[in-house]
Design a protein around this motif. Structure first.
Motif, PDB file in Angstrom:
ATOM      1  N   SER A 319       3.768   0.071   3.822  1.00  0.00           N
ATOM      2  CA  SER A 319       4.003  -1.108   2.988  1.00  0.00           C
ATOM      3  C   SER A 319       2.999  -2.178   3.356  1.00  0.00           C
ATOM      4  CB  SER A 319       5.427  -1.640   3.205  1.00  0.00           C
ATOM      5  OG  SER A 319       5.635  -2.838   2.492  1.00  0.00           O
ATOM      6  N   GLY A 329      13.226  -1.247   9.039  1.00  0.00           N
ATOM      7  CA  GLY A 329      12.227  -1.977   8.275  1.00  0.00           C
ATOM      8  C   GLY A 329      11.188  -2.684   9.105  1.00  0.00           C
ATOM      9  N   ALA A 546      10.795   6.188  -4.125  1.00  0.00           N
ATOM     10  CA  ALA A 546      10.289   4.841  -4.365  1.00  0.00           C
ATOM     11  C   ALA A 546       9.991   4.672  -5.841  1.00  0.00           C
ATOM     12  CB  ALA A 546       9.026   4.584  -3.542  1.00  0.00           C
ATOM     13  N   GLY A 550      11.885  -0.543  -5.556  1.00  0.00           N
ATOM     14  CA  GLY A 550      11.954  -0.361  -4.117  1.00  0.00           C
ATOM     15  C   GLY A 550      12.349   1.052  -3.745  1.00  0.00           C
ATOM     16  N   LEU A 551      13.061   1.182  -2.632  1.00  0.00           N
ATOM     17  CA  LEU A 551      13.463   2.490  -2.123  1.00  0.00           C
ATOM     18  C   LEU A 551      14.922   2.778  -2.470  1.00  0.00           C
ATOM     19  CD1 LEU A 551      11.877   2.508   1.464  1.00  0.00           C
ATOM     20  CD2 LEU A 551      10.935   3.442  -0.655  1.00  0.00           C
ATOM     21  N   TRP A 552      15.199   4.069  -2.764  1.00  0.00           N
ATOM     22  CA  TRP A 552      16.538   4.520  -3.116  1.00  0.00           C
ATOM     23  C   TRP A 552      16.823   5.817  -2.398  1.00  0.00           C
ATOM     24  CZ3 TRP A 552      19.241   1.352  -6.508  1.00  0.00           C
ATOM     25  CH2 TRP A 552      18.475   0.387  -7.175  1.00  0.00           C
ATOM     26  N   HIS A 564      18.074   1.586  -0.695  1.00  0.00           N
ATOM     27  CA  HIS A 564      17.820   1.760   0.736  1.00  0.00           C
ATOM     28  C   HIS A 564      17.943   0.404   1.412  1.00  0.00           C
ATOM     29  CE1 HIS A 564      15.678   2.573   4.499  1.00  0.00           C
ATOM     30  NE2 HIS A 564      15.917   3.861   4.261  1.00  0.00           N
ATOM     31  N   SER A 567      14.251  -1.586   2.350  1.00  0.00           N
ATOM     32  CA  SER A 567      13.079  -1.567   1.487  1.00  0.00           C
ATOM     33  C   SER A 567      12.309  -2.875   1.671  1.00  0.00           C
ATOM     34  CB  SER A 567      13.519  -1.416   0.021  1.00  0.00           C
ATOM     35  OG  SER A 567      12.410  -1.386  -0.826  1.00  0.00           O
ATOM     36  N   VAL A 572       6.105   0.672  -1.791  1.00  0.00           N
ATOM     37  CA  VAL A 572       6.471   1.244  -0.505  1.00  0.00           C
ATOM     38  C   VAL A 572       6.506   2.759  -0.640  1.00  0.00           C
ATOM     39  CG1 VAL A 572       8.177   1.245   1.343  1.00  0.00           C
ATOM     40  CG2 VAL A 572       7.869  -0.794  -0.077  1.00  0.00           C
ATOM     41  N   PRO A 574       7.804   6.127   1.409  1.00  0.00           N
ATOM     42  CA  PRO A 574       8.530   6.640   2.573  1.00  0.00           C
ATOM     43  C   PRO A 574       8.008   8.008   3.001  1.00  0.00           C
ATOM     44  CG  PRO A 574       9.782   7.085   0.593  1.00  0.00           C
ATOM     45  CD  PRO A 574       8.531   6.356   0.148  1.00  0.00           C
TER      46      PRO A 574
END
Length: 578
Positions: A319, A329, A546, A550-552, A564, A567, A572, A574
């Motif tokens: 990120s 994070g 992503a 964001g992130l899930w 997530h 995030s 981002v 992962p």
């Protein structure tokens, strides 16, 4: 009186057998067919079926291999019943298919002959080695159907390569992972095969036949088997009255104790899908492994430790040019987390000790490799683009071996290997078969090192990794989900025999696909904002994707995606170790 009684008995037997189908000529029964019923009690097709129904029912019955395909032979005329010798290759088509009458010159002039055309979509073929090969295409088969003297329609020219619908195939065949080993370690590698499910008592014998025959064509050269070439079954694989499944081996008695333990693990793990009994492993009548005659699946030690991230490896993400932890994070320690490198993508070794980093550098990209938390030394490897790196698993428990793969400018697959002085040097991988499909935008080595998953021109491919003393080759690439899966942008290994992929398709932004491509399962798309552009997965871990929001995370196909908790920033990406 004796002769008269015998004659009467003979007449009664003939009368009783009048409705049974004719049988093919006697033949030796291969090991995988031991225990199969040769004369199943089948009913003749209903009277006065039209030719279209005869052909449709024949296609569905073709999925039943029991009794030398006795169910399918019921729809053939007398001559074809005796002469039909179907090959081991089977065409699998979608459940929705059509049977229509041929038109024009394809249709015979006489009233007692008609040509029926089977039309559908082929999903692939079950090969002679019992592995499924995906190949989506239009399927068409023409069958001649003739009215018999009794007024019933029967097929005259059955095909050598049978055609079966998907649901009938999966109802009659069992998917079994046959286990082999990575070429330079004791990591097990699954080889997906399909064996006839009935009779159930013969399943272990059919699995053993495949195991003794060696890996499927795609994995030849990518795995090894501790079973010697002259290994065989001495007798039958049968259950004993005391509840054990006996596997009587021959030709393995001169193997080392360590090799015998690997053989035992290979057999027990391969049989776990088809039996719950204790497995009694014998070699020339005595226990294969001294002091250990009967085996349970729990007796086999883990042979995946070198290919599995440890529980304390929570995963990372890139990120804003930095690498952060998925656990909280926070930036990771060292220059990669402090922003000293403009990180475009990265990969962590399976043991968590090393990082490979693709760095943006003056309009091009460069590879760096170093210890986690320490300085990453630059590698003499540059390009306009480098795909996200991927680590080959270590081959020793101390983790000193290592190899990183990446693709330069979509056209050059490079493996960067550790040198004796601690440096890294790049070597080309022969990827001609893959590059014939198109440009490579993503590559992930399986965590056992035997396969590679690739994104090529928006398509998902799997290839085997074949190593010789002088070269490494990506061989036998196969497109998964062709025609049903497109716009693939990223991929990762969910397990040793299944993948998850991110796509630009709004209807299925995330999919799960077995490595043989027989089926495709779309994840729930709720909460996602397409397009999804990155994905990571690992055994026993939640999948992380992503998108623009964001992130899930989710753990299964039917789950709703959850945000997530860590995030950070935009774009981002992962990644779990591997």
């Amino acid at each position: 009186m004796v002769r008269l009684l015998a004659a009467l008995v003979g007449v009664l037997l003939v009368a009783g057998c009048a409705t049974l189908p004719d049988e093919s000529q006697p033949a030796a029964v291969p090991q995988q067919e031991l225990g199969q019923i040769t004369n199943p009690d089948l009913q003749q097709p209903p009277h006065d079926l039209d030719p279209l129904t005869i052909v449709r029912d024949f296609v569905r019955a073709s999925a039943q291999p029991i009794g030398n395909n006795a169910a399918a032979r019921m729809y053939l005329d007398d001559v074809a019943v005796k002469q039909w010798q179907p090959s081991k290759v089977m065409n699998v088509i979608e459940d929705q298919f059509n049977t229509v009458y041929a038109t024009g010159g394809d249709q015979p002039a006489g009233p007692n002959d008609v040509v029926v055309v089977v039309r559908g979509t082929a999903l692939g073929t079950l090969d002679a080695d019992s592995s499924f090969i995906p190949s989506r295409s239009t399927y068409e088969l023409k069958l001649l159907v003739r009215k018999q003297p009794d007024g019933q329609w029967r097929i005259v020219n059955p095909p050598a390569g049978m055609v079966v619908p998907y649901s009938d195939f999966t109802a009659n065949y069992v998917r079994v992972p046959i286990y082999f080993f990575a070429p330079d370690s004791t990591t097990i590698v699954p080889d997906l095969r399909y064996v006839a499910g009935k009779p159930q008592s013969g399943l272990p014998a059919r699995v053993m036949s495949l195991l003794l025959a060696g890996p499927s064509d795609q994995l030849v050269g990518a795995v090894r088997s501790p079973l010697p070439e002259d290994a065989a079954i001495e007798g039958n694989v049968v259950n004993t009255p005391d509840g054990a499944l006996v596997v009587p081996l021959a030709g393995v008695g001169d193997q080392t104790p360590e090799a015998k333990k690997l053989i035992a693990a290979q057999i027990v793990l391969s049989l776990q899908a088809v039996t719950t009994n204790r497995i009694r492993l014998l070699s020339d009548g005595v226990p294969l492994v001294g002091g250990h005659e009967d085996w349970l699946f729990t007796d086999v030690p883990s042979y995946t430790s070198l290919a599995s991230p440890s529980a304390d490896q929570a995963g990372l993400m890139t990120s804003g040019g930095r690498i952060r932890s998925l656990a909280d994070g926070a930036p990771i320690p060292g220059p990669a987390g402090q922003g000293n490198y403009q990180v475009a993508s990265a990969a962590q070794s399976i043991d968590g000790k090393q990082l490979a980093i693709v760095e943006n550098l003056g309009g091009r990209q460069q590879l760096r490799i170093g210890p986690f938390g320490g300085q990453a030394q630059p590698v003499d490897l540059f390009g306009g683009t480098l795909t996200r790196p991927t680590w080959r698993p270590t081959t020793t428990a101390d983790g000193t071996a290592g190899e990183v793969w990446t693709v330069v400018d979509g056209q050059s697959v490079v493996r960067v290997a550790r040198t004796p002085d601690g440096g890294w040097t790049g070597q080309a991988v022969n990827a001609e078969e893959v590059l014939a499909v198109g440009s490579i935008s993503a590559l992930r080595l399986s965590r056992d090192g035997a396969r590679a998953a690739l994104v090529v021109n928006g398509q998902l491919l799997v290839a085997s990794v074949v190593r010789t003393q002088d070269s490494v080759t990506l061989r036998s690439p196969r497109i998964l989900g062709a025609g049903a899966l497109s716009g693939v942008v990223d991929v990762d290994w969910l397990s040793q025999d299944s993948l998850v992929a991110a796509t630009t398709m709004p209807s299925q932004p995330v999919v799960k696909v077995p490595i043989d491509g027989l089926r495709l399962d779309a994840f729930n798309s709720s909460n996602l904002t397409p397009p999804v552009y990155a994905i990571t997965a690992a055994p026993g871990r939640p999948i992380v994707v992503a998108d623009s929001g964001g992130l899930w995370t989710a753990s299964d196909v039917g789950e709703v995606w959850r945000p997530h908790p860590h995030s950070v920033g935009s774009h981002v990406a992962p990644f779990y170790p591997g």
